[in-house]
Design an enzyme around this catalytic site. Structure first.
Site, mmCIF file in Angstrom:
data_model
loop_
_atom_site.group_PDB
_atom_site.id
_atom_site.type_symbol
_atom_site.label_atom_id
_atom_site.label_comp_id
_atom_site.label_asym_id
_atom_site.label_seq_id
_atom_site.Cartn_x
_atom_site.Cartn_y
_atom_site.Cartn_z
ATOM 1 N N ARG A 247 -3.117 -0.191 -2.274
ATOM 2 C CA ARG A 247 -2.635 -0.937 -1.193
ATOM 3 C C ARG A 247 -2.441 -2.375 -1.564
ATOM 4 O O ARG A 247 -3.725 -3.112 -1.610
ATOM 5 C CB ARG A 247 -3.042 -0.834 -0.024
ATOM 6 N N HIS A 251 -4.142 -4.670 5.057
ATOM 7 C CA HIS A 251 -3.924 -3.383 6.134
ATOM 8 C C HIS A 251 -2.826 -3.861 7.030
ATOM 9 O O HIS A 251 -1.919 -2.906 7.292
ATOM 10 C CB HIS A 251 -5.289 -3.159 6.910
ATOM 11 N N TYR A 260 -13.317 -8.755 1.824
ATOM 12 C CA TYR A 260 -13.845 -7.562 1.257
ATOM 13 C C TYR A 260 -13.419 -7.258 0.055
ATOM 14 O O TYR A 260 -13.853 -6.137 -0.801
ATOM 15 C CB TYR A 260 -13.550 -6.186 2.209
#
Lengths: 348, 343
Positions: A247, A251, A260
């Protein structure tokens, strides 16, 4: 990376992709890339309230969606399957309308599209695929339609995925469990999500054959999906495909990956861009030239613009649909609520 | 009208009797048998529904008669059963799943609430959910934990679901046949403590919609459903000895609630007590009281009383009779309503 368990799908191996099909795959991936990046921009511009990008997953989505037989198969998506929708020829304004907040499930017709309504519950539709697939086998149908259910590494933690795989295996339901392992479930990396490191490895426990495939190689994904579909169609029960991908984006447009993971980590983990990689292959094999890629880019931009115009023109649905879509046979209570709403609002 | 007792073998020459006495278990079994015969898209499944015929034998003999494609066992997972129902409905089937006991619906709540209740809406009416979920419900059989729950308020609160509960074999037969023919999801709550009670089933005369006046009366209305209806009828008999003429309204449909029937009954009696097994707080009794207040405020002689279970986890069998509204507690409720005086 692609593993090849024994899949039995009749006598004939799937025909290799023609040059025209390879070019079509590229054009689809190009259109998906363009629409995906455009949708993020539309969110920033206030045209849509939110979007879940699939940047980097174009090969996994287009390759698998392209293999689906739209005359008999049925796809059960999550909220991040725009590339599958595009590869299956959905009405993309209808699809993107979910991100415009027009209607949760999207405005396309799921029955005609062979594509279930967009599903916001993680792993919510995996069991639906099993039920649909079992229905195809009732009455002894052979050469049946296959349910293809999409979910991610994060969703693989849900109990419904276990129940679905177990049910499908026990009932020999024709289901392709298509896992896109994109490395991240919002902020949690696969190693903190998937014990053992592989969703495909779990299939063995159910006696289900599985394939782990390079999810950034569109041809490998297409072929894996084709062989899985053939296996299911022949009455051999379900297959698990785990497409290893990445990815590349957040998100969702509300996410902040900087909290993160670092850009350097992203660059290293993402590997080669699946779109660029496929382009280099087509060039090297003489399947397409620069003029083709330029035209694909132009067409992708034109299509994204048309979709933007389409969703901007959608407008809100009539409020009465809040009430009329709940039941096939509306209850008197709901009808009186609808009446009160109409009388007490300015929407008369 | 001839009234006979159900026997396994009917004389083929004799005309089918119009009224047959049978248990609720038999009535439900017969209804399912007929649904399978009449609707080729109907499928029945759940835990132990096939060869065993269900732990309560509601599906007894149906697999042998209709085949394993129509009546089948699933693995032991309720979310799987209900999630599968959604997919079957999407494929054009009419699923009639069973969860073996009320409390086993909890593991499936995501599929019931987020999927079954919403798919028609989400899909803009293109994917109806003609699912009849049979749930053996309520207490009264001294069963283990999670085998005596009353979930009607929980289900009734979920948009997109309809909820019904029969109290007699006749209603069990007609309501199940009716529910299984609907294009919307229906939670069918079977009062398991009443499975073996017999009563007449009138085949010709089925009125499957709305509430049912189980007993007419003039002085007050007891509103109940499921297993509480027969208890309220007992109470009515006892109250009659004291000259109190009780009407018993069997609500049957818990969503939608028949507000007109409530208004008719309490408009006449001017007093009402709602009786249910479920816990008091936010139970359906509150909804019923509000509907009565809405329609009968001007003529009500007393606030609507509730006689219910308590806000405690459903207790173990030894304490069951302390929890479920009993005759004394219902009589006290009646007394409170009758003795109420405005200041």
């Amino acid at each position: 990376m692609t593993t090849h368990p024994v899949l039995s799908g009749g006598d004939v191996a799937p025909a290799p992709l023609t040059h025209e099909q390879l070019r079509e795959l590229y054009a689809l991936m190009s259109a998906v890339r363009r629409l995906d990046t455009a949708a993020v921009a539309w969110q920033r511009q206030g045209i849509i309230p939110g979007y879940a990008p699939e940047l980097g997953q174009e090969a996994a989505q287009v390759g698998s969606g392209y293999a689906v037989d739209r005359t008999r198969d049925f796809v059960f998506p999550t909220y991040r399957e725009m590339g599958v929708a595009k590869a299956m020829g959905l009405d993309m304004v209808g699809y993107m309308s979910t991100h415009k907040a027009t209607w949760h499930g999207g405005m396309y017709n799921p029955l005609e599209s062979r594509f279930a309504p967009i599903q916001a519950v993680v792993a919510g539709s995996v069991l639906h695929a099993v039920g649909w697939a079992h229905g195809q086998t009732l009455g002894g149908h052979t050469d049946s339609g296959v349910a293809v259910t999409y979910f991610g590494d994060g969703a693989s933690s849900q109990g419904d995925v276990h129940e679905a795989m177990n049910f499908a295996a026990v009932m020999k339901a024709p289901v392709v469990f298509f896992v896109q392992n994109n490395g991240w479930a919002i902020s949690v990396p696969t190693e903190r999500q998937v014990a053992g490191g592989s969703v495909a490895a779990r299939a063995a426990g159910y006696g289900i054959p599985s394939l782990q495939v390079d999810g950034n190689d569109v041809v490998a994904v297409y072929q894996a999906t084709q062989s899985a579909l053939a296996h299911c169609r022949s009455g051999n029960g379900p297959v698990v495909i785990e497409a290893m991908t990445y990815r590349r984006g957040p998100h969702s447009t509300a996410d902040d990956p900087g909290r993160y993971r670092t850009l350097e980590e992203e660059r290293l983990a993402a590997g080669e861009d699946p779109l660029e990689r496929f382009k280099q292959r087509l060039l090297a094999e003489g399947v397409a030239d620069e003029a083709f890629f330029a035209e694909a880019q132009r067409a992708a931009e034109e299509e994204a613009e048309a979709i933007r115009t389409g969703i901007e023109e959608l407008g809100p649905r009539p409020g009465a649909e809040m009430f009329s879509m709940v039941f096939q046979e509306p209850t008197p209570d709901l009808q009186s609520q609808a009446t009160a709403w109409r009388e007490e609002s300015e929407h008369v | 009208m001839s009234e006979t007792t159900m026997t396994p073998v009917q004389d083929a020459e004799a005309p089918a009797p119009n009224v047959v006495t049978m248990s609720m278990q038999q009535a439900l079994n017969l209804a399912l048998d007929e649904v399978l015969g009449e609707n080729p898209k109907a499928v029945i499944f759940g835990e132990d529904c096939g060869r065993l015929g269900g732990v309560f034998r509601i599906t007894d003999g149906l697999q042998a008669k209709h085949g394993e494609d129509r009546v089948f066992d699933t693995p032991l997972a309720e979310s799987g059963i209900l999630g599968m129902s959604v997919g079957l409905a999407m494929a054009g089937f009419h699923p009639i799943p069973e969860v073996q006991f009320d409390g086993f619906a909890y593991p499936a709540i995501n599929q019931i609430v987020c999927q079954i209740g919403r798919m028609n809406y989400r899909s803009r009416g293109t994917l109806p959910m003609p699912i009849t979920l049979r749930v053996p419900s309520f207490g009264g059989i001294r069963a283990p934990e999670h085998h005596g729950e009353s979930l009607e308020a929980l289900f009734a609160h979920v948009p997109g679901l309809k909820v019904v509960s029969p109290s007699t074999p006749n209603d069990a037969y007609h309501l199940l046949k009716y529910a299984a023919g609907r294009p919307d999801p229906v939670i069918f709550m079977e009062p398991k403590s009443r499975y073996w009670q017999k009563g007449p089933v009138e085949f010709a005369a089925g009125n499957p919609t709305g509430a049912r006046v189980a007993k007419e009366g003039r002085h007050l209305t007891l509103v109940a459903w499921g297993a509480m209806v027969s208890r309220c009828l007992q109470v009515a008999e006892l109250a009659a000895e004291d000259g109190i003429d009780v009407e018993v309204l069997d609500l049957r449909w818990l969503k939608p609630i028949d507000a007109e029937a409530l208004a008719r009954s309490v408009g006449k009696t001017r007093r009402a007590v709602v009786v249910h097994e479920a816990p008091l707080t936010s139970g359906l009794g509150a909804e019923v009281a509000q509907l009565i207040t809405q329609s009968c405020f001007d003529t009500l002689k007393a606030p609507v009383e509730r006689v219910t279970g308590f806000d405690v986890p459903y207790p173990s069998g030894d304490l069951e009779d302390e929890y479920i509204p009993n005759i004394d507690r219902i009589l006290f409720g009646i007394q409170r309503v009758l003795e109420y005086r405005r200041d």
